[in-house]
Design a protein around this motif. Structure first.
Motif, PDB file in Angstrom:
ATOM      1  N   LYS A 476       0.989  -3.309   5.806  1.00 34.24           N
ATOM      2  CA  LYS A 476       1.703  -2.123   5.323  1.00 34.24           C
ATOM      3  C   LYS A 476       1.735  -1.034   6.393  1.00 34.24           C
ATOM      4  O   LYS A 476       2.771  -0.395   6.617  1.00 34.24           O
ATOM      5  CB  LYS A 476       1.035  -1.578   4.062  1.00 34.24           C
ATOM      6  CG  LYS A 476       1.761  -0.373   3.455  1.00 34.24           C
ATOM      7  CD  LYS A 476       0.863   0.473   2.573  1.00 34.24           C
ATOM      8  CE  LYS A 476      -0.075   1.321   3.408  1.00 34.24           C
ATOM      9  NZ  LYS A 476      -0.852   2.281   2.603  1.00 34.24           N
ATOM     10  N   ASN A 480       4.785   0.759   8.094  1.00 35.58           N
ATOM     11  CA  ASN A 480       4.994   2.210   8.171  1.00 35.58           C
ATOM     12  C   ASN A 480       5.333   2.642   9.596  1.00 35.58           C
ATOM     13  O   ASN A 480       6.187   3.498   9.822  1.00 35.58           O
ATOM     14  CB  ASN A 480       3.752   2.957   7.686  1.00 35.58           C
ATOM     15  CG  ASN A 480       3.531   2.802   6.193  1.00 35.58           C
ATOM     16  OD1 ASN A 480       4.403   2.329   5.469  1.00 35.58           O
ATOM     17  ND2 ASN A 480       2.355   3.180   5.726  1.00 35.58           N
ATOM     18  N   TYR A 483       8.778   1.631  10.408  1.00 31.84           N
ATOM     19  CA  TYR A 483       9.699   2.524   9.700  1.00 31.84           C
ATOM     20  C   TYR A 483       9.855   3.831  10.454  1.00 31.84           C
ATOM     21  O   TYR A 483      10.972   4.351  10.621  1.00 31.84           O
ATOM     22  CB  TYR A 483       9.187   2.770   8.289  1.00 31.84           C
ATOM     23  CG  TYR A 483      10.145   3.535   7.412  1.00 31.84           C
ATOM     24  CD1 TYR A 483      10.181   4.925   7.404  1.00 31.84           C
ATOM     25  CD2 TYR A 483      11.035   2.867   6.578  1.00 31.84           C
ATOM     26  CE1 TYR A 483      11.071   5.629   6.604  1.00 31.84           C
ATOM     27  CE2 TYR A 483      11.928   3.569   5.771  1.00 31.84           C
ATOM     28  CZ  TYR A 483      11.936   4.940   5.784  1.00 31.84           C
ATOM     29  OH  TYR A 483      12.820   5.629   4.999  1.00 31.84           O
ATOM     30  N   TYR A 495       6.335  -5.260   5.228  1.00 30.68           N
ATOM     31  CA  TYR A 495       6.103  -4.981   3.808  1.00 30.68           C
ATOM     32  C   TYR A 495       6.154  -6.274   2.996  1.00 30.68           C
ATOM     33  O   TYR A 495       5.396  -6.444   2.026  1.00 30.68           O
ATOM     34  CB  TYR A 495       7.149  -3.997   3.290  1.00 30.68           C
ATOM     35  CG  TYR A 495       7.057  -2.612   3.879  1.00 30.68           C
ATOM     36  CD1 TYR A 495       8.197  -1.907   4.241  1.00 30.68           C
ATOM     37  CD2 TYR A 495       5.826  -1.990   4.070  1.00 30.68           C
ATOM     38  CE1 TYR A 495       8.130  -0.631   4.778  1.00 30.68           C
ATOM     39  CE2 TYR A 495       5.739  -0.720   4.615  1.00 30.68           C
ATOM     40  CZ  TYR A 495       6.882  -0.043   4.971  1.00 30.68           C
ATOM     41  OH  TYR A 495       6.790   1.223   5.510  1.00 30.68           O
ATOM     42  N   THR A 507       3.072   0.394  -4.144  1.00 32.94           N
ATOM     43  CA  THR A 507       3.457   1.079  -2.911  1.00 32.94           C
ATOM     44  C   THR A 507       4.200   0.151  -1.966  1.00 32.94           C
ATOM     45  O   THR A 507       5.152   0.557  -1.300  1.00 32.94           O
ATOM     46  CB  THR A 507       2.212   1.653  -2.213  1.00 32.94           C
ATOM     47  OG1 THR A 507       1.585   2.587  -3.083  1.00 32.94           O
ATOM     48  CG2 THR A 507       2.585   2.354  -0.915  1.00 32.94           C
ATOM     49  N   TYR A 508       3.771  -1.123  -1.890  1.00 32.65           N
ATOM     50  CA  TYR A 508       4.407  -2.056  -0.964  1.00 32.65           C
ATOM     51  C   TYR A 508       5.878  -2.261  -1.341  1.00 32.65           C
ATOM     52  O   TYR A 508       6.757  -2.291  -0.470  1.00 32.65           O
ATOM     53  CB  TYR A 508       3.683  -3.402  -0.977  1.00 32.65           C
ATOM     54  CG  TYR A 508       2.223  -3.339  -0.586  1.00 32.65           C
ATOM     55  CD1 TYR A 508       1.357  -4.382  -0.900  1.00 32.65           C
ATOM     56  CD2 TYR A 508       1.706  -2.246   0.086  1.00 32.65           C
ATOM     57  CE1 TYR A 508       0.007  -4.341  -0.550  1.00 32.65           C
ATOM     58  CE2 TYR A 508       0.371  -2.184   0.438  1.00 32.65           C
ATOM     59  CZ  TYR A 508      -0.472  -3.235   0.114  1.00 32.65           C
ATOM     60  OH  TYR A 508      -1.805  -3.182   0.457  1.00 32.65           O
ATOM     61  N   ASN A 511       7.817   1.048  -0.640  1.00 28.84           N
ATOM     62  CA  ASN A 511       8.063   1.239   0.789  1.00 28.84           C
ATOM     63  C   ASN A 511       9.159   0.302   1.295  1.00 28.84           C
ATOM     64  O   ASN A 511       9.998   0.690   2.107  1.00 28.84           O
ATOM     65  CB  ASN A 511       6.776   1.007   1.582  1.00 28.84           C
ATOM     66  CG  ASN A 511       5.799   2.158   1.441  1.00 28.84           C
ATOM     67  OD1 ASN A 511       6.012   3.055   0.642  1.00 28.84           O
ATOM     68  ND2 ASN A 511       4.728   2.142   2.206  1.00 28.84           N
ATOM     69  N   LYS A 541       8.044   8.266  -6.173  1.00 26.64           N
ATOM     70  CA  LYS A 541       8.922   7.833  -5.083  1.00 26.64           C
ATOM     71  C   LYS A 541       9.804   6.663  -5.508  1.00 26.64           C
ATOM     72  O   LYS A 541      10.967   6.577  -5.109  1.00 26.64           O
ATOM     73  CB  LYS A 541       8.085   7.448  -3.856  1.00 26.64           C
ATOM     74  CG  LYS A 541       7.442   8.635  -3.156  1.00 26.64           C
ATOM     75  CD  LYS A 541       6.681   8.179  -1.927  1.00 26.64           C
ATOM     76  CE  LYS A 541       6.077   9.386  -1.201  1.00 26.64           C
ATOM     77  NZ  LYS A 541       5.303   8.974  -0.004  1.00 26.64           N
TER      78      LYS A 541
END
Length: 588
Positions: A476, A480, A483, A495, A507-508, A511, A541
């Motif tokens: 992850k 990030n 990204y 991811y 979260t994975y 994202n 999110k």
């Protein structure tokens, strides 16, 4: 009627444009919050030469400089407000900066340095500590902390610093980017504040090895030359005993990459402490019998380097630092006034060690060898952490840093992913004057090194035997980072690997949805957000991202519901409020 509809679409377009501008401004403010810059400015390159002449080699690149470089018309602050207030504006620009601007790059500002550029931590009580983009709760490393942060946060393409005892290498390692320390004397120091004249050298940061190399060719003023492959890769086994984190993965990455590119026959192992003991006779003048020779020789070199730094710094600035001693950071003041057991005769002995050490490393590496060592012994310490004041932290760091600093050799710091959410790295060292060779070697090896990082980070049979959850977190974090660097497809890959290792983490999925949105894959983004929401009903999110995906797919009612639900969870969320209101006015 048609006119009314046209006006409606014009208003809608203007509204969307306004939202985009606000979003861009918001993103800009977030970037500025990293605290990298002391002062913004702009030095523009000269016009491009007319064809058929080639364009400037650094065209379109932006860079920042540490606040130890002179820029005409600006005060050089040296990381301390008293220095800045008692100094006049520079009458000329540092040679290194002028060279880069003439080469086509645009300088956009000065960045924070540690107080008097004297620490390796990246903490400055006067101007604030820049935020480490790779690990927000950790120090960015010093002394050129702001320059490293500006590159890591993607604010500039590259940046310029001074490396005395690790000023470029440490922050590069802590911020997860590439940092190059040039050979002593290879790049002009004209127009820079001296820290320790016999140790100071120019260094630079970049995220891309190609950019690092382009900058190097301009600064080093290298003519065209044929690239040379290394003929030996020497791993310093005893140096890899110093780090306080597992190093098996780092060594394996280097070994696997070397085997793939050049063959296993190039790999060699060396006990550097023993080698130095046998090749540097002057070390005996400083040596104390304290157990194993393999570590003590390198520790002695660390003490010699610190003595040289302190002696030369006080020689250059003693009257001034004595006048402001009460305002100095206690940790820096303690280092400057540290009572190392030395005498005046040690100065000449230090010169002997430096000369013999350069010969010893040149003999070990010859023209085509690379020495592999850890960049740091500790991961980046937490802000305010006890490690920052630890004697072992300082000694271990300086032991590794002293190798290139005392010999004057060139060294490059190479990021190798993360361990427990902290960036880790390895360093390659080439002989003094081997800068072109080291830059070429890095460019040739970088992709292979990162591929091996990916393989090992996601392997279930990792040599560190990490759990699936830890491997997922590592994947992850790498996602990030990709990204942040706008490598959307690569981020999706990481991811996806995290989801394979731990498929119940909302979260994975969220994202990955963000990366899909950047690629315009709205159906995939919606599906991932739905999965994230099923796993975590309070994932704001995920609602926002699903709302965005549904809006782009034309599911306006569902999009409004998502934005409204995000507002229920987080009533002050401006993005949700603006998006819901806008869609209601237009489509309800």
């Amino acid at each position: 009627m048609a006119s009314h509809a046209a006006n409606l679409w014009v208003l809608l377009g203007l509204g969307l444009a306004g939202i985009l501008l606000v979003t861009k401004k918001f993103k800009k403010n977030v970037k500025e919050d990293f605290g990298a810059f002391i002062e913004k400015l702009q030095l523009l390159p000269p016009p491009q030469p007319a064809p058929p002449k080639a364009p400037h080699p650094l065209t379109s690149l932006t860079f920042a400089v540490s606040d130890v470089f002179d820029i005409e018309g600006y005060v050089t602050g040296f990381g301390h407000p008293e220095w800045a207030s008692s100094s006049s504006a520079a009458s000329r620009t540092a040679t290194a900066i002028s060279t880069l601007v003439e080469g086509g790059a645009t300088c956009v500002g000065k960045t924070v340095v540690d107080e008097l550029a004297y620490s390796i931590n990246g903490v400055n009580k006067h101007y604030g500590t820049p935020t480490n983009p790779a690990a927000n709760s950790r120090v960015p490393g010093g002394s050129c902390s702001g320059a490293a942060v500006a590159v890591a946060a993607n604010l500039v393409d590259f940046s310029l610093g001074i490396d005395t005892v690790g000023g470029v290498r440490i922050p590069a390692s802590f911020c997860g980017i590439i940092g190059f320390r040039s050979s002593h004397g290879a790049v002009s120091l004209m127009g820079t504040l001296p820290i320790s004249t016999s140790l100071d050298t120019i260094g630079w940061f970049a995220r891309d090895p190609n950019v690092l190399r382009r900058v190097g060719h301009v600064l080093l003023q290298l003519p065209f030359g044929i690239q040379r492959n290394p003929q030996q890769i020497i791993i310093a086994d005893d140096c890899f005993e110093l780090p306080k984190f597992p190093v098996d993965r780092i060594v394996q990455v280097v070994i696997k990459s070397t085997e793939k590119l050049y063959g296993r026959q190039l790999l060699k192992h060396e006990n550097l402490g023993h080698y130095f003991s046998s090749r540097i006779p002057s070390l005996k003048l400083f040596h104390k019998t304290n157990g194993e020779v393999k570590t003590s020789s390198i520790r002695v070199l660390a003490n010699i380097m610190r003595f040289i730094q302190r002696y030369e710094f006080k020689y250059n600035h003693e009257e001034w630092i004595n006048s402001v001693k009460p305002t100095l950071d206690p940790g820096i003041s303690a280092q400057i006034y540290e009572n190392l057991e030395t005498s005046d005769t040690d100065i000449e002995n230090c010169k002997s060690v430096r000369n013999e050490m350069r010969l010893a490393i040149n003999s070990l590496l010859k023209d085509d060898g690379v020495l592999v060592i850890p960049t740091t012994a500790y991961p980046p310490p937490k802000l305010g952490g006890k490690e920052l004041l630890s004697e072992d932290y300082q000694n271990s760091a300086f032991s590794l840093l002293s190798i290139a600093s005392i010999s004057g050799c060139c060294q490059v710091t190479v990021p190798l992913g993360y361990h427990e959410n902290c960036p880790i790295s390895v360093s390659f060292v080439a002989k003094h004057g081997g800068d072109r060779f080291l830059l070429d070697t890095l460019q040739n090896m970088y992709k292979s090194l990162q591929e091996q990082v990916d393989v090992i980070a996601t392997s279930k049979s990792s040599s560190n035997a990490v759990s699936k959850e830890e491997s997922a977190e590592t994947a992850k974090e790498m996602g990030n980072q990709a990204y942040k660097e706008k490598q959307w497809q690569k981020a999706i890959g990481f991811y996806t690997e995290a989801i394979k290792l731990s498929g119940n983490n909302a979260t994975y999925y969220s994202n990955r949805a963000a990366a899909y949105l950047e690629l315009g894959s709205f159906l995939q983004a919606e599906a991932d957000c739905t999965k994230a929401i099923n796993l975590d009903k309070k994932n704001v999110k995920a609602y926002l991202r699903r709302g965005t995906a549904r809006e782009m797919l034309g599911y306006y009612k569902e999009a409004i519901e998502d934005f409204q639900y995000a507002l229920v969870l987080e009533p002050t969320n401006k993005r949700a409020s603006i998006s819901a209101d806008r869609l209601r006015k237009v489509f309800m």
